[in-house]
Design a protein around this motif. Structure first.
Motif, PDB file in Angstrom:
ATOM      1  N   CYS A  11       8.659   0.586  -6.426  1.00  0.00           N
ATOM      2  CA  CYS A  11       7.668   1.292  -5.598  1.00  0.00           C
ATOM      3  C   CYS A  11       8.302   2.490  -4.894  1.00  0.00           C
ATOM      4  CB  CYS A  11       7.059   0.338  -4.568  1.00  0.00           C
ATOM      5  SG  CYS A  11       5.901  -0.848  -5.286  1.00  0.00           S
ATOM      6  N   ILE A  12       9.532   2.343  -4.465  1.00  0.00           N
ATOM      7  CA  ILE A  12      10.231   3.458  -3.814  1.00  0.00           C
ATOM      8  C   ILE A  12      10.661   4.483  -4.859  1.00  0.00           C
ATOM      9  CG2 ILE A  12      12.313   4.097  -2.527  1.00  0.00           C
ATOM     10  CD1 ILE A  12      11.988   1.361  -1.046  1.00  0.00           C
ATOM     11  N   ALA A  13      11.090   3.997  -6.023  1.00  0.00           N
ATOM     12  CA  ALA A  13      11.553   4.902  -7.076  1.00  0.00           C
ATOM     13  C   ALA A  13      10.445   5.816  -7.590  1.00  0.00           C
ATOM     14  CB  ALA A  13      12.145   4.097  -8.231  1.00  0.00           C
ATOM     15  N   LEU A  14       9.212   5.330  -7.603  1.00  0.00           N
ATOM     16  CA  LEU A  14       8.105   6.137  -8.143  1.00  0.00           C
ATOM     17  C   LEU A  14       7.926   7.454  -7.384  1.00  0.00           C
ATOM     18  CD1 LEU A  14       5.681   6.544 -10.058  1.00  0.00           C
ATOM     19  CD2 LEU A  14       4.327   5.215  -8.422  1.00  0.00           C
ATOM     20  N   PRO A  15       7.715   7.444  -6.064  1.00  0.00           N
ATOM     21  CA  PRO A  15       7.587   8.730  -5.381  1.00  0.00           C
ATOM     22  C   PRO A  15       8.900   9.520  -5.364  1.00  0.00           C
ATOM     23  CG  PRO A  15       7.318   6.903  -3.825  1.00  0.00           C
ATOM     24  CD  PRO A  15       7.410   6.321  -5.186  1.00  0.00           C
ATOM     25  N   THR A  54      12.789  13.180   1.387  1.00  0.00           N
ATOM     26  CA  THR A  54      13.398  11.910   1.002  1.00  0.00           C
ATOM     27  C   THR A  54      12.871  10.774   1.875  1.00  0.00           C
ATOM     28  OG1 THR A  54      15.391  13.028   0.207  1.00  0.00           O
ATOM     29  CG2 THR A  54      15.592  10.676   0.728  1.00  0.00           C
ATOM     30  N   ILE A  55      12.848  10.997   3.175  1.00  0.00           N
ATOM     31  CA  ILE A  55      12.324   9.982   4.101  1.00  0.00           C
ATOM     32  C   ILE A  55      10.856   9.694   3.800  1.00  0.00           C
ATOM     33  CG2 ILE A  55      11.717   9.547   6.523  1.00  0.00           C
ATOM     34  CD1 ILE A  55      14.314  11.196   7.212  1.00  0.00           C
ATOM     35  N   LEU A  56      10.082  10.745   3.593  1.00  0.00           N
ATOM     36  CA  LEU A  56       8.651  10.555   3.323  1.00  0.00           C
ATOM     37  C   LEU A  56       8.410   9.799   2.016  1.00  0.00           C
ATOM     38  CD1 LEU A  56       7.292  14.007   4.503  1.00  0.00           C
ATOM     39  CD2 LEU A  56       7.188  11.816   5.722  1.00  0.00           C
ATOM     40  N   TYR A  57       9.199  10.098   0.979  1.00  0.00           N
ATOM     41  CA  TYR A  57       9.040   9.388  -0.291  1.00  0.00           C
ATOM     42  C   TYR A  57       9.422   7.914  -0.156  1.00  0.00           C
ATOM     43  CZ  TYR A  57       8.189  13.762  -2.803  1.00  0.00           C
ATOM     44  OH  TYR A  57       7.657  14.936  -3.259  1.00  0.00           O
ATOM     45  N   VAL A  58      10.442   7.622   0.636  1.00  0.00           N
ATOM     46  CA  VAL A  58      10.815   6.223   0.880  1.00  0.00           C
ATOM     47  C   VAL A  58       9.683   5.506   1.620  1.00  0.00           C
ATOM     48  CG1 VAL A  58      12.392   4.703   2.147  1.00  0.00           C
ATOM     49  CG2 VAL A  58      13.308   6.583   0.770  1.00  0.00           C
ATOM     50  N   LEU A  59       9.132   6.160   2.648  1.00  0.00           N
ATOM     51  CA  LEU A  59       8.012   5.553   3.380  1.00  0.00           C
ATOM     52  C   LEU A  59       6.807   5.336   2.465  1.00  0.00           C
ATOM     53  CD1 LEU A  59       8.176   7.476   6.784  1.00  0.00           C
ATOM     54  CD2 LEU A  59       8.888   5.115   6.310  1.00  0.00           C
ATOM     55  N   ILE A  62       7.562   2.222   0.350  1.00  0.00           N
ATOM     56  CA  ILE A  62       7.416   0.989   1.129  1.00  0.00           C
ATOM     57  C   ILE A  62       5.938   0.678   1.334  1.00  0.00           C
ATOM     58  CG2 ILE A  62       7.837  -0.092   3.377  1.00  0.00           C
ATOM     59  CD1 ILE A  62      10.466   1.594   3.470  1.00  0.00           C
ATOM     60  N   SER A  63       5.185   1.697   1.651  1.00  0.00           N
ATOM     61  CA  SER A  63       3.754   1.548   1.853  1.00  0.00           C
ATOM     62  C   SER A  63       3.076   1.045   0.576  1.00  0.00           C
ATOM     63  CB  SER A  63       3.185   2.894   2.295  1.00  0.00           C
ATOM     64  OG  SER A  63       1.864   2.790   2.688  1.00  0.00           O
ATOM     65  N   LEU A  64       3.449   1.622  -0.544  1.00  0.00           N
ATOM     66  CA  LEU A  64       2.902   1.192  -1.833  1.00  0.00           C
ATOM     67  C   LEU A  64       3.231  -0.280  -2.075  1.00  0.00           C
ATOM     68  CD1 LEU A  64       1.568   1.737  -4.591  1.00  0.00           C
ATOM     69  CD2 LEU A  64       3.799   2.574  -5.383  1.00  0.00           C
ATOM     70  N   TYR A  65       4.441  -0.670  -1.786  1.00  0.00           N
ATOM     71  CA  TYR A  65       4.851  -2.063  -1.963  1.00  0.00           C
ATOM     72  C   TYR A  65       4.001  -3.003  -1.105  1.00  0.00           C
ATOM     73  CZ  TYR A  65       7.586  -6.324  -1.587  1.00  0.00           C
ATOM     74  OH  TYR A  65       7.971  -7.636  -1.565  1.00  0.00           O
ATOM     75  N   LEU A  66       3.766  -2.615   0.140  1.00  0.00           N
ATOM     76  CA  LEU A  66       2.954  -3.451   1.026  1.00  0.00           C
ATOM     77  C   LEU A  66       1.532  -3.622   0.487  1.00  0.00           C
ATOM     78  CD1 LEU A  66       4.163  -2.111   4.491  1.00  0.00           C
ATOM     79  CD2 LEU A  66       4.715  -4.324   3.436  1.00  0.00           C
ATOM     80  N   VAL A  67       0.998  -2.563  -0.097  1.00  0.00           N
ATOM     81  CA  VAL A  67      -0.345  -2.647  -0.684  1.00  0.00           C
ATOM     82  C   VAL A  67      -0.320  -3.524  -1.939  1.00  0.00           C
ATOM     83  CG1 VAL A  67      -2.140  -1.304  -1.865  1.00  0.00           C
ATOM     84  CG2 VAL A  67      -1.205  -0.509   0.319  1.00  0.00           C
ATOM     85  N   LEU A  68       0.710  -3.377  -2.756  1.00  0.00           N
ATOM     86  CA  LEU A  68       0.805  -4.192  -3.973  1.00  0.00           C
ATOM     87  C   LEU A  68       0.943  -5.682  -3.665  1.00  0.00           C
ATOM     88  CD1 LEU A  68       3.022  -2.139  -6.432  1.00  0.00           C
ATOM     89  CD2 LEU A  68       0.641  -2.821  -6.723  1.00  0.00           C
ATOM     90  N   ARG A  69       1.479  -6.020  -2.516  1.00  0.00           N
ATOM     91  CA  ARG A  69       1.632  -7.432  -2.121  1.00  0.00           C
ATOM     92  C   ARG A  69       0.297  -8.082  -1.772  1.00  0.00           C
ATOM     93  NH1 ARG A  69       6.009  -7.956   2.448  1.00  0.00           N
ATOM     94  NH2 ARG A  69       4.376  -9.403   2.996  1.00  0.00           N
ATOM     95  N   GLN A  86      -3.034  11.244  -4.717  1.00  0.00           N
ATOM     96  CA  GLN A  86      -2.290  12.066  -3.764  1.00  0.00           C
ATOM     97  C   GLN A  86      -0.897  12.384  -4.309  1.00  0.00           C
ATOM     98  OE1 GLN A  86       0.549  11.391  -1.720  1.00  0.00           O
ATOM     99  NE2 GLN A  86       0.787   9.347  -2.584  1.00  0.00           N
ATOM    100  N   LEU A  87      -0.282  11.441  -5.021  1.00  0.00           N
ATOM    101  CA  LEU A  87       1.042  11.698  -5.598  1.00  0.00           C
ATOM    102  C   LEU A  87       0.955  12.778  -6.681  1.00  0.00           C
ATOM    103  CD1 LEU A  87       3.951  10.736  -5.221  1.00  0.00           C
ATOM    104  CD2 LEU A  87       3.553   9.080  -7.044  1.00  0.00           C
ATOM    105  N   PHE A  88      -0.145  12.781  -7.431  1.00  0.00           N
ATOM    106  CA  PHE A  88      -0.393  13.822  -8.429  1.00  0.00           C
ATOM    107  C   PHE A  88      -0.445  15.201  -7.764  1.00  0.00           C
ATOM    108  CE2 PHE A  88      -3.578  16.554 -10.458  1.00  0.00           C
ATOM    109  CZ  PHE A  88      -3.090  16.640 -11.760  1.00  0.00           C
TER     110      PHE A  88
END
Length: 156
Positions: A11-15, A54-59, A62-69, A86-88
């Motif tokens: 999830c972090i690697a994607l952004p 970098t910080i924003l992409y990590v956040l 993490i946010s994506l991971y929380l949603v996937l859970r 939005q990533l597009f």
């Protein structure tokens, strides 16, 4: 447990990968074209952009991971779709602005990006307050970047 770490890392690697690819495609123009543009006085030094993104992409990751859970549902599906949209727009902004020197089209892109970040945050709140709250710095930075993009378009 190990699977959760792998999913979080993906999830972090994607952004991060999205940002890295856009940066790679545009790096020469950042070095040679961007410096000659007229920019407003509030333009940050170039050294600020990479750490902030970098910080924003990590956040974002993490946010994506929380949603996937969250359990599968139409709400989660919509949240993931909005994240992808939005990533597009995030990806294409750099290419439009730096690679193609299309400051005006990039401005339209960043306005759409800003809108989809708001929609994403709203949908994330329906699933996870933590996931939504991690996106506020991203919205703040894109708001600033929108003003900067508009100013550069206006000055040039």
């Amino acid at each position: 447990m190990r699977n959760n770490w792998l999913i979080a890392a993906c999830c972090i690697a994607l952004p991060m990968a999205t940002g890295a690819i856009a940066a790679y495609v545009t790096i020469q123009n950042v070095q040679f074209w961007y410096p000659v543009l007229r920019k407003p006085i509030f333009t940050p030094p170039n050294a600020v952009f990479a750490p902030v993104w970098t910080i924003l992409y990590v956040l974002m990751g993490i946010s994506l991971y929380l949603v996937l859970r969250e359990p599968p549902s139409p709400k989660r599906r919509l949240a993931l779709v909005l994240f992808g949209i939005q990533l597009f727009f995030n990806f294409w902004w750099s290419i439009l602005f730096f690679r193609f020197h299309s400051i005006g089209i990039a401005l339209l892109d960043i306005i759409l990006l800003w809108l989809f970040i708001i929609l994403m945050i709203r949908q994330f709140y329906r699933l996870s307050n933590k996931a939504a709250n991690l996106q506020w710095p991203y919205l703040a930075w894109v708001s600033f970047a929108s003003v900067l993009n508009f100013s550069i378009w206006y000055l040039n």
